[in-house]
Design a protein around this motif. Structure first.
Motif, PDB file in Angstrom:
ATOM      1  N   ARG A   1       5.002   2.844   7.593  1.00  0.00           N
ATOM      2  CA  ARG A   1       5.573   3.903   8.427  1.00  0.00           C
ATOM      3  C   ARG A   1       7.091   3.949   8.292  1.00  0.00           C
ATOM      4  O   ARG A   1       7.680   5.028   8.302  1.00  0.00           O
ATOM      5  CB  ARG A   1       5.163   3.717   9.886  1.00  0.00           C
ATOM      6  CG  ARG A   1       3.694   4.074  10.107  1.00  0.00           C
ATOM      7  CD  ARG A   1       3.245   3.950  11.557  1.00  0.00           C
ATOM      8  NE  ARG A   1       2.985   2.538  11.867  1.00  0.00           N
ATOM      9  CZ  ARG A   1       3.702   1.807  12.721  1.00  0.00           C
ATOM     10  NH1 ARG A   1       4.682   2.333  13.396  1.00  0.00           N
ATOM     11  NH2 ARG A   1       3.399   0.534  12.921  1.00  0.00           N
ATOM     12  N   ARG A   2       7.714   2.791   8.128  1.00  0.00           N
ATOM     13  CA  ARG A   2       9.168   2.726   7.950  1.00  0.00           C
ATOM     14  C   ARG A   2       9.593   3.509   6.707  1.00  0.00           C
ATOM     15  O   ARG A   2      10.650   4.131   6.679  1.00  0.00           O
ATOM     16  CB  ARG A   2       9.591   1.258   7.825  1.00  0.00           C
ATOM     17  CG  ARG A   2      11.076   1.037   7.710  1.00  0.00           C
ATOM     18  CD  ARG A   2      11.416  -0.446   7.796  1.00  0.00           C
ATOM     19  NE  ARG A   2      10.795  -1.260   6.789  1.00  0.00           N
ATOM     20  CZ  ARG A   2      11.273  -1.454   5.566  1.00  0.00           C
ATOM     21  NH1 ARG A   2      12.371  -0.857   5.179  1.00  0.00           N
ATOM     22  NH2 ARG A   2      10.639  -2.223   4.720  1.00  0.00           N
ATOM     23  N   HIS A   3       8.736   3.497   5.702  1.00  0.00           N
ATOM     24  CA  HIS A   3       9.007   4.242   4.466  1.00  0.00           C
ATOM     25  C   HIS A   3       8.501   5.681   4.534  1.00  0.00           C
ATOM     26  O   HIS A   3       8.618   6.423   3.559  1.00  0.00           O
ATOM     27  CB  HIS A   3       8.364   3.536   3.267  1.00  0.00           C
ATOM     28  CG  HIS A   3       9.094   2.309   2.845  1.00  0.00           C
ATOM     29  ND1 HIS A   3      10.308   2.350   2.197  1.00  0.00           N
ATOM     30  CD2 HIS A   3       8.783   0.992   2.968  1.00  0.00           C
ATOM     31  CE1 HIS A   3      10.716   1.122   1.941  1.00  0.00           C
ATOM     32  NE2 HIS A   3       9.809   0.280   2.414  1.00  0.00           N
ATOM     33  N   GLY A   4       7.916   6.064   5.664  1.00  0.00           N
ATOM     34  CA  GLY A   4       7.430   7.422   5.829  1.00  0.00           C
ATOM     35  C   GLY A   4       6.219   7.739   4.966  1.00  0.00           C
ATOM     36  O   GLY A   4       5.987   8.883   4.601  1.00  0.00           O
ATOM     37  N   MET A   5       5.430   6.716   4.656  1.00  0.00           N
ATOM     38  CA  MET A   5       4.250   6.909   3.807  1.00  0.00           C
ATOM     39  C   MET A   5       2.983   7.027   4.640  1.00  0.00           C
ATOM     40  O   MET A   5       2.860   6.402   5.691  1.00  0.00           O
ATOM     41  CB  MET A   5       4.065   5.707   2.872  1.00  0.00           C
ATOM     42  CG  MET A   5       4.960   5.677   1.682  1.00  0.00           C
ATOM     43  SD  MET A   5       4.446   4.354   0.550  1.00  0.00           S
ATOM     44  CE  MET A   5       5.642   3.111   0.956  1.00  0.00           C
ATOM     45  N   THR A   6       2.050   7.788   4.129  1.00  0.00           N
ATOM     46  CA  THR A   6       0.705   7.817   4.701  1.00  0.00           C
ATOM     47  C   THR A   6      -0.083   6.654   4.096  1.00  0.00           C
ATOM     48  O   THR A   6       0.347   6.048   3.098  1.00  0.00           O
ATOM     49  CB  THR A   6      -0.019   9.133   4.367  1.00  0.00           C
ATOM     50  OG1 THR A   6      -0.201   9.198   2.943  1.00  0.00           O
ATOM     51  CG2 THR A   6       0.764  10.340   4.864  1.00  0.00           C
ATOM     52  N   GLN A   7      -1.235   6.381   4.671  1.00  0.00           N
ATOM     53  CA  GLN A   7      -2.096   5.350   4.082  1.00  0.00           C
ATOM     54  C   GLN A   7      -2.486   5.746   2.667  1.00  0.00           C
ATOM     55  O   GLN A   7      -2.544   4.898   1.773  1.00  0.00           O
ATOM     56  CB  GLN A   7      -3.338   5.122   4.942  1.00  0.00           C
ATOM     57  CG  GLN A   7      -3.051   4.407   6.235  1.00  0.00           C
ATOM     58  CD  GLN A   7      -4.297   4.167   7.058  1.00  0.00           C
ATOM     59  OE1 GLN A   7      -5.329   4.822   6.892  1.00  0.00           O
ATOM     60  NE2 GLN A   7      -4.218   3.201   7.979  1.00  0.00           N
ATOM     61  N   ALA A   8      -2.730   7.032   2.450  1.00  0.00           N
ATOM     62  CA  ALA A   8      -3.118   7.504   1.113  1.00  0.00           C
ATOM     63  C   ALA A   8      -2.000   7.302   0.103  1.00  0.00           C
ATOM     64  O   ALA A   8      -2.252   6.903  -1.040  1.00  0.00           O
ATOM     65  CB  ALA A   8      -3.526   8.978   1.172  1.00  0.00           C
ATOM     66  N   GLU A   9      -0.771   7.563   0.515  1.00  0.00           N
ATOM     67  CA  GLU A   9       0.365   7.372  -0.402  1.00  0.00           C
ATOM     68  C   GLU A   9       0.547   5.904  -0.750  1.00  0.00           C
ATOM     69  O   GLU A   9       0.764   5.560  -1.917  1.00  0.00           O
ATOM     70  CB  GLU A   9       1.644   7.933   0.221  1.00  0.00           C
ATOM     71  CG  GLU A   9       1.662   9.439   0.302  1.00  0.00           C
ATOM     72  CD  GLU A   9       2.788   9.987   1.159  1.00  0.00           C
ATOM     73  OE1 GLU A   9       3.262  11.090   0.842  1.00  0.00           O
ATOM     74  OE2 GLU A   9       3.201   9.312   2.140  1.00  0.00           O
TER      75      GLU A   9
END
Length: 111
Positions: free
Chosen positions: A17-25
């Motif tokens: 989340r800190r990197h702004g990623m989804t689980q898929a990403e």
């Protein structure tokens, strides 16, 4: 063991989340399945060392940081500094240089 799985899951989720990623990403970048990321984050499956290494590389953290609630390194034991280090680790080199300039300017004003 369950506690360690939950710690690892929370750490993976936090850094993702800190990197702004989804689980898929995250799954795509680490060559894992979305199902694996979901299970890791809730602590229902144990990651292999290879998986920990892949996640750490994508999340730009020391692999040990995924297995502890402490920030690994110099900031350990200093919660505010740990938070700052954790947040700065996710920045680009240009952003880190900007933050460095801001900190240096602020420190010049401190008596």
């Amino acid at each position: 063991m369950d506690d360690l799985l939950k710690i690892c899951g929370r750490q993976v989720s936090f850094h993702r989340r800190r990197h702004g990623m989804t689980q898929a990403e995250l799954a795509d970048r680490a060559s894992l399945s979305v199902d694996m990321i979901a299970k890791l984050e809730v602590g229902t499956t144990a990651p292999s060392l290879r998986t920990i290494g892949a996640l750490a590389a994508v999340l730009h953290v020391d692999p040990a940081e995924l297995l502890t609630t402490q920030v690994v390194g110099l900031a350990s034991g200093r919660p505010v500094l740990s938070e700052l280090v954790s947040r700065i680790q996710g920045l680009s080199d240009d952003q880190v240089l900007f933050v460095k300039g801001v900190v240096e300017a602020a420190l010049r004003r401190v008596p």
